[in-house]
Design a protein around this motif. Sequence first.
Motif, mmCIF file in Angstrom:
data_model
loop_
_atom_site.group_PDB
_atom_site.id
_atom_site.type_symbol
_atom_site.label_atom_id
_atom_site.label_comp_id
_atom_site.label_asym_id
_atom_site.label_seq_id
_atom_site.Cartn_x
_atom_site.Cartn_y
_atom_site.Cartn_z
ATOM 1 N N LEU A 181 0.833 -1.212 0.000
ATOM 2 C CA LEU A 181 0.000 0.000 0.000
ATOM 3 C C LEU A 181 0.866 1.260 0.000
ATOM 4 O O LEU A 181 0.559 2.239 -0.691
ATOM 5 C CB LEU A 181 -0.918 0.003 1.221
ATOM 6 N N ASP A 182 1.938 1.215 0.773
ATOM 7 C CA ASP A 182 2.828 2.357 0.881
ATOM 8 C C ASP A 182 3.598 2.575 -0.423
ATOM 9 O O ASP A 182 3.719 3.705 -0.910
ATOM 10 C CB ASP A 182 3.799 2.135 2.042
ATOM 11 N N GLU A 183 4.084 1.485 -1.016
ATOM 12 C CA GLU A 183 4.894 1.592 -2.224
ATOM 13 C C GLU A 183 4.093 2.080 -3.427
ATOM 14 O O GLU A 183 4.539 2.947 -4.185
ATOM 15 C CB GLU A 183 5.524 0.232 -2.549
ATOM 16 N N MET A 184 2.884 1.530 -3.621
ATOM 17 C CA MET A 184 2.083 1.855 -4.798
ATOM 18 C C MET A 184 1.102 2.999 -4.559
ATOM 19 O O MET A 184 0.393 3.409 -5.463
ATOM 20 C CB MET A 184 1.306 0.618 -5.265
ATOM 21 N N ARG A 185 1.037 3.504 -3.337
ATOM 22 C CA ARG A 185 0.190 4.649 -3.009
ATOM 23 C C ARG A 185 -1.278 4.400 -3.400
ATOM 24 O O ARG A 185 -1.858 5.123 -4.209
ATOM 25 C CB ARG A 185 0.712 5.916 -3.693
ATOM 26 N N PHE A 186 -1.838 3.383 -2.799
ATOM 27 C CA PHE A 186 -3.235 3.032 -3.076
ATOM 28 C C PHE A 186 -4.163 4.158 -2.643
ATOM 29 O O PHE A 186 -3.912 4.858 -1.662
ATOM 30 C CB PHE A 186 -3.599 1.741 -2.345
ATOM 31 N N ASN A 187 -5.266 4.296 -3.397
ATOM 32 C CA ASN A 187 -6.244 5.344 -3.099
ATOM 33 C C ASN A 187 -7.299 4.910 -2.097
ATOM 34 O O ASN A 187 -7.990 5.760 -1.519
ATOM 35 C CB ASN A 187 -6.935 5.782 -4.386
ATOM 36 N N GLY A 188 -7.474 3.600 -1.918
ATOM 37 C CA GLY A 188 -8.488 3.107 -0.995
ATOM 38 C C GLY A 188 -8.167 1.711 -0.511
ATOM 39 O O GLY A 188 -7.557 0.914 -1.236
ATOM 40 N N VAL A 189 -8.561 1.401 0.714
ATOM 41 C CA VAL A 189 -8.366 0.079 1.309
ATOM 42 C C VAL A 189 -9.699 -0.357 1.907
ATOM 43 O O VAL A 189 -10.348 0.424 2.623
ATOM 44 C CB VAL A 189 -7.285 0.099 2.408
ATOM 45 N N HIS A 190 -10.103 -1.602 1.621
ATOM 46 C CA HIS A 190 -11.420 -2.095 2.031
ATOM 47 C C HIS A 190 -11.294 -3.147 3.131
ATOM 48 O O HIS A 190 -10.613 -4.161 2.961
ATOM 49 C CB HIS A 190 -12.155 -2.690 0.829
ATOM 50 N N LEU A 191 -11.963 -2.881 4.227
ATOM 51 C CA LEU A 191 -12.103 -3.846 5.309
ATOM 52 C C LEU A 191 -13.553 -4.312 5.327
ATOM 53 O O LEU A 191 -14.419 -3.685 4.719
ATOM 54 C CB LEU A 191 -11.753 -3.211 6.658
ATOM 55 N N SER A 192 -13.823 -5.400 6.043
ATOM 56 C CA SER A 192 -15.203 -5.874 6.152
ATOM 57 C C SER A 192 -15.702 -5.696 7.576
ATOM 58 O O SER A 192 -14.935 -5.782 8.542
ATOM 59 C CB SER A 192 -15.309 -7.347 5.738
ATOM 60 N N ALA A 193 -17.001 -5.464 7.686
ATOM 61 C CA ALA A 193 -17.600 -5.324 9.013
ATOM 62 C C ALA A 193 -17.460 -6.621 9.806
ATOM 63 O O ALA A 193 -17.321 -6.594 11.035
ATOM 64 C CB ALA A 193 -19.079 -4.949 8.870
ATOM 65 N N GLN A 194 -17.466 -7.749 9.114
ATOM 66 C CA GLN A 194 -17.308 -9.043 9.796
ATOM 67 C C GLN A 194 -15.936 -9.132 10.461
ATOM 68 O O GLN A 194 -15.808 -9.661 11.575
ATOM 69 C CB GLN A 194 -17.496 -10.181 8.794
ATOM 70 N N GLN A 195 -14.900 -8.627 9.786
ATOM 71 C CA GLN A 195 -13.567 -8.603 10.387
ATOM 72 C C GLN A 195 -13.568 -7.810 11.691
ATOM 73 O O GLN A 195 -12.959 -8.219 12.692
ATOM 74 C CB GLN A 195 -12.555 -7.965 9.424
ATOM 75 N N LEU A 196 -14.240 -6.682 11.667
ATOM 76 C CA LEU A 196 -14.255 -5.826 12.850
ATOM 77 C C LEU A 196 -15.036 -6.470 13.987
ATOM 78 O O LEU A 196 -14.636 -6.386 15.156
ATOM 79 C CB LEU A 196 -14.862 -4.468 12.499
ATOM 80 N N ARG A 197 -16.154 -7.139 13.630
ATOM 81 C CA ARG A 197 -16.953 -7.792 14.678
ATOM 82 C C ARG A 197 -16.168 -8.910 15.353
ATOM 83 O O ARG A 197 -16.277 -9.139 16.557
ATOM 84 C CB ARG A 197 -18.231 -8.378 14.085
ATOM 85 N N ALA A 198 -15.380 -9.645 14.556
ATOM 86 C CA ALA A 198 -14.644 -10.804 15.067
ATOM 87 C C ALA A 198 -13.246 -10.436 15.568
ATOM 88 O O ALA A 198 -12.481 -11.316 15.965
ATOM 89 C CB ALA A 198 -14.530 -11.864 13.972
ATOM 90 N N ASN A 199 -12.914 -9.150 15.530
ATOM 91 C CA ASN A 199 -11.587 -8.692 15.958
ATOM 92 C C ASN A 199 -10.467 -9.454 15.258
ATOM 93 O O ASN A 199 -9.494 -9.908 15.884
ATOM 94 C CB ASN A 199 -11.435 -8.834 17.482
ATOM 95 N N GLN A 200 -10.598 -9.608 13.940
ATOM 96 C CA GLN A 200 -9.612 -10.372 13.179
ATOM 97 C C GLN A 200 -8.382 -9.550 12.801
ATOM 98 O O GLN A 200 -7.395 -10.109 12.322
ATOM 99 C CB GLN A 200 -10.268 -10.924 11.905
ATOM 100 N N LEU A 201 -8.449 -8.253 12.970
ATOM 101 C CA LEU A 201 -7.315 -7.402 12.628
ATOM 102 C C LEU A 201 -6.586 -6.966 13.888
ATOM 103 O O LEU A 201 -7.202 -6.475 14.847
ATOM 104 C CB LEU A 201 -7.790 -6.171 11.854
ATOM 105 N N ALA A 202 -5.270 -7.155 13.881
ATOM 106 C CA ALA A 202 -4.472 -6.728 15.026
ATOM 107 C C ALA A 202 -4.483 -5.212 15.136
ATOM 108 O O ALA A 202 -4.569 -4.501 14.133
ATOM 109 C CB ALA A 202 -3.034 -7.242 14.873
#
Length: 274
Positions: A181-202
């Motif tokens: 993401l840093d190297e290619m300078r992405f314009n957007g990143v998509h997460l899912s609400a399910q990930q947030l509910r399950a605390n799957q992201l550190a």
Amino acid sequence: MIPKSRLYTLVQGWKNKPFQEVHDTSGPTLRDGFNSPVNLEADALWSKRQSISYEPIFNLSGSRLGGVLFNPLLQADDSQVLRLFMDGLDAIQYWQSFSKPIPTILPIAAKTLCQPTQVDAISDLVLNSRLPVGLVALGIMNLPSAPFWHDYQVGLARLRRIGLMLHLLHFSGSPQEIAHLDEMRFNGVHLSAQQLRANQLAHQSIVDLAEVCKKHFGAIYIGGISLVSDLTAAQSLSASYCYGGLMMPPVSRHQLLQINDSRLAKAIFSVKPQ
């Protein structure tokens, strides 16, 4: 004998003229049948334009339409990618013709970008569409394994150079993704609400993501919003855009034109997250 008048001659000629059947140019005839190639092609075009394929994306408060995700490309195989990509570009041109430019995310598997012929074809489609820069975004899915990484980066860089925006779908929080993401300078990143509910992201992954997005003016998108608590979680992450069943289910490309930003918040967000 009194000579016949010119009017009499014209009437007689019209009466004796062989009968010619007249048909509606847009409808089937008894001779052609209802399954003529022309009618089948017209029906297929009408059906394509009415398909429920476009998922609206809104800002966090729901007061503004921020873009569209073209769903059919999420499950497309190699033989379908170019045809569906062309359908997505056609929809953008349709909205543009009504003076309603709508940024659209066209999902594409990373393995497709490893194939030079596919990259050539996608590049030709985008350039021939003559759409303004900023309306077409690639939604990258499933980053490739190490042996294909170089080919993928070459293909991605080629498409970035012709003005395509870059979005990363299905963010998992890996260090490789953060670096990419840093190297290619992405314009957007998509997460899912399910990930947030399950605390799957550190927690550290979320902090790193926020820093990279701030550095390159990228936006965080939360998909699959179906509960009011999902909106609360998106707000805590300072997400820019959300989409999902609670916001609005997928619509046809004509229905998308009917979305009135001024009434959206009142209709859908009568209960606002606190």
